[in-house]
Scaffold this motif. Structure first.
Motif, short mmCIF file in Angstrom:
data_model
loop_
_atom_site.label_atom_id
_atom_site.label_comp_id
_atom_site.label_asym_id
_atom_site.label_seq_id
_atom_site.Cartn_x
_atom_site.Cartn_y
_atom_site.Cartn_z
N ASP A 194 3.92 5.28 -5.91
CA ASP A 194 3.95 5.07 -7.36
C ASP A 194 2.86 5.85 -8.08
O ASP A 194 2.97 6.12 -9.28
CB ASP A 194 3.83 3.59 -7.70
N ARG A 195 1.80 6.20 -7.37
CA ARG A 195 0.74 7.01 -8.00
C ARG A 195 1.17 8.45 -8.22
O ARG A 195 0.50 9.19 -8.95
CB ARG A 195 -0.51 6.99 -7.13
N GLN A 220 3.83 1.46 -1.24
CA GLN A 220 4.38 1.51 -2.59
C GLN A 220 3.36 2.08 -3.59
O GLN A 220 3.70 2.89 -4.45
CB GLN A 220 4.80 0.11 -3.01
N GLN A 221 2.12 1.66 -3.46
CA GLN A 221 1.08 2.14 -4.37
C GLN A 221 0.90 3.65 -4.28
O GLN A 221 0.80 4.33 -5.30
CB GLN A 221 -0.24 1.44 -4.07
N HIS A 222 0.86 4.18 -3.06
CA HIS A 222 0.68 5.62 -2.90
C HIS A 222 1.86 6.39 -3.49
O HIS A 222 1.67 7.43 -4.13
CB HIS A 222 0.53 5.97 -1.42
N LYS A 237 0.84 -1.20 0.00
CA LYS A 237 0.00 0.00 0.00
C LYS A 237 0.87 1.25 0.00
O LYS A 237 0.58 2.23 -0.71
CB LYS A 237 -0.91 -0.01 1.23
N GLN A 292 0.24 3.57 -14.83
CA GLN A 292 -0.98 4.01 -14.14
C GLN A 292 -1.99 4.51 -15.19
O GLN A 292 -2.38 5.67 -15.20
CB GLN A 292 -0.65 5.15 -13.15
N GLN A 300 3.91 -6.65 -12.66
CA GLN A 300 4.50 -5.32 -12.51
C GLN A 300 5.99 -5.36 -12.82
O GLN A 300 6.51 -4.46 -13.49
CB GLN A 300 4.27 -4.81 -11.08
N TYR A 307 7.49 -6.09 -6.25
CA TYR A 307 6.38 -5.90 -7.18
C TYR A 307 5.82 -7.26 -7.57
O TYR A 307 6.50 -8.28 -7.45
CB TYR A 307 6.87 -5.15 -8.43
#
Length: 410
Positions: free
Chosen positions: A73-74, A69-71, A67, A353, A112, A108
């Motif tokens: 990477d966004r 990482q997701q924030h 999570k 994305q 990914q 990842y």
């Protein structure tokens, strides 16, 4: 902001820099107002202030998650927040450090990994990317829509000038631009030739390093930088006045060579010199504005919508120069609503994305088309390709307008 970095990062070059950046943040939240992903998602952790907190926690020893990482990477790394920040927080450098630390600790997914590896290994290698793109162009109508929009129709480059001049400057050819839009650099060379400046392309120069750097392959990016410095150095020693950038994303990266290679005793001094010589096209042409205006007076009757790339207006803090040159030669230049916001291209972001990227592009296209302009112009290959996939209006590099006009009057 008070910090207490963990042992693994505290005394490293990255840790010391991150600590200094974190301490400049005063939690004001002005950055959230201009963050594209925060505007779309409304989540504090998808804005700069929230991401700064996440990075701080990781650097202080908290274990990152998928999570986290997701924030991170966004983030588009558009650096709009840096323009807005009253405290001068160097967010772009902090997010690069944070992403690298998190990617080293959070794996990842296989899909990914494959996608990121393909981007990292394919795009920077011109000798691989160019034939791959040409193959894609041959079968473009048969490609799935998501892939087809990444494969522009084949373009012609026109003639590269052969005259020599006393004044010389280097030109970064780049990795993907020569294949995707070959006319941009050729048009630039023709314009400079008309102004009695010769542009030189160092054959061994290639990708500026931005692709690998922003995909967390910092060592690979540094190798790209060293190769370019070696390729350019003979011409620099021979008196080249500048290194001209026609892609603002490359310009933002090359201007950072001095900082990124400051720790390398073999390259630090040369890297600093390269950064000092690097100029966006729009920083050089104002010198010739009066001459261009005299040559092209009354020759251009066109209304364009200007999309300033984030790497130009936020990364390099260059504003108003493109508009000034174009207006001087008679172009009716319009800025759209929210012209400070990202179009969603952001290097490889549109591939990694796609949903967020398309939402941002749709907003940007609607605002650009609302200007009533016949043509959309920009200054970065990623923006140009991304925007063209979302509109029927022609999307071009702004230097091509001047090249067209000069060709017409000869």
């Amino acid at each position: 902001m008070q910090t207490n970095l963990a042992d693994f990062i505290r005394d490293t070059r990255e840790g010391k820099e991150a600590d200094a950046i974190l301490r400049t943040c005063v939690h004001c939240g002005f950055c959230t107002a201009t963050c594209p992903t925060y505007q779309l998602l409304g989540d504090e952790l998808d804005g700069p202030r929230g991401r700064i907190y996440l990075i701080k926690q990781v650097l202080e020893g908290k274990e990152p998650t998928a999570k986290t990482q997701q924030h991170l990477d966004r983030c588009l790394t558009c650096r709009n927040c840096e323009t807005t920040c009253p405290s001068g927080v160097q967010y772009g450098r902090l997010i690069d450090i944070g992403r690298k630390v998190v990617s080293d600790r959070v794996a990842y997914t296989p899909a990914q990994k494959l996608k990121r590896a393909a981007l990292r290994e394919l795009l920077p290698r011109k000798h691989v990317f160019t034939p791959a793109l040409k193959a894609g162009q041959l079968v473009r109508p048969l490609l799935p829509a998501a892939l087809r929009e990444k494969v522009p129709p084949r373009q012609k480059s026109g003639i590269w000038p052969q005259r020599t001049h006393a004044r010389t400057m280097l030109l970064l050819d780049g990795c993907v631009q020569p294949a995707m839009a070959p006319n941009i650099n050729a048009a630039t060379a023709r314009v400079f030739d008309a102004l009695e400046v010769q542009l030189l392309v160092a054959q061994k120069a290639g990708c500026c390093g931005a692709i690998r750097h922003h995909l967390n392959d910092h060592d690979g990016a540094l190798d790209d930088m060293r190769r370019n410095i070696d390729a350019w150095w003979p011409a620099i020693e021979a008196g080249a006045e500048a290194i001209v950038m026609t892609a603002s994303g490359c310009g933002a990266m090359v201007k950072d060579y001095g900082y990124l290679l400051a720790h390398d005793p073999a390259y630090a001094e040369k890297a600093q010199r390269v950064s000092e010589l690097t100029k966006d096209l729009s920083e050089i042409l104002p010198e010739f504005e009066q001459e261009l205006a005299a040559r092209l007076a009354g020759k251009i009757d066109q209304r364009v919508a200007w999309h300033p790339p984030c790497t130009l207006q936020h990364g390099q803090q260059i504003r108003g120069k493109v508009e000034g040159v174009l207006r001087a030669v008679g172009v009716d230049v319009q800025l759209c609503q929210d012209s400070h916001l990202c179009c969603g291209s952001a290097g490889t972001y549109s591939v990694l994305q796609p949903e967020l990227s398309h939402q941002l592009r749709d907003r940007k296209i609607a605002n650009l088309e609302a200007t009533g302009a016949d043509t959309i112009v920009s200054a970065n290959i990623g923006c140009l390709t991304h925007l063209q996939a979302g509109t029927q209006k022609p999307v071009r590099h702004w230097i091509e307008l001047i090249d067209d006009a000069l060709m017409a009057v000869h």
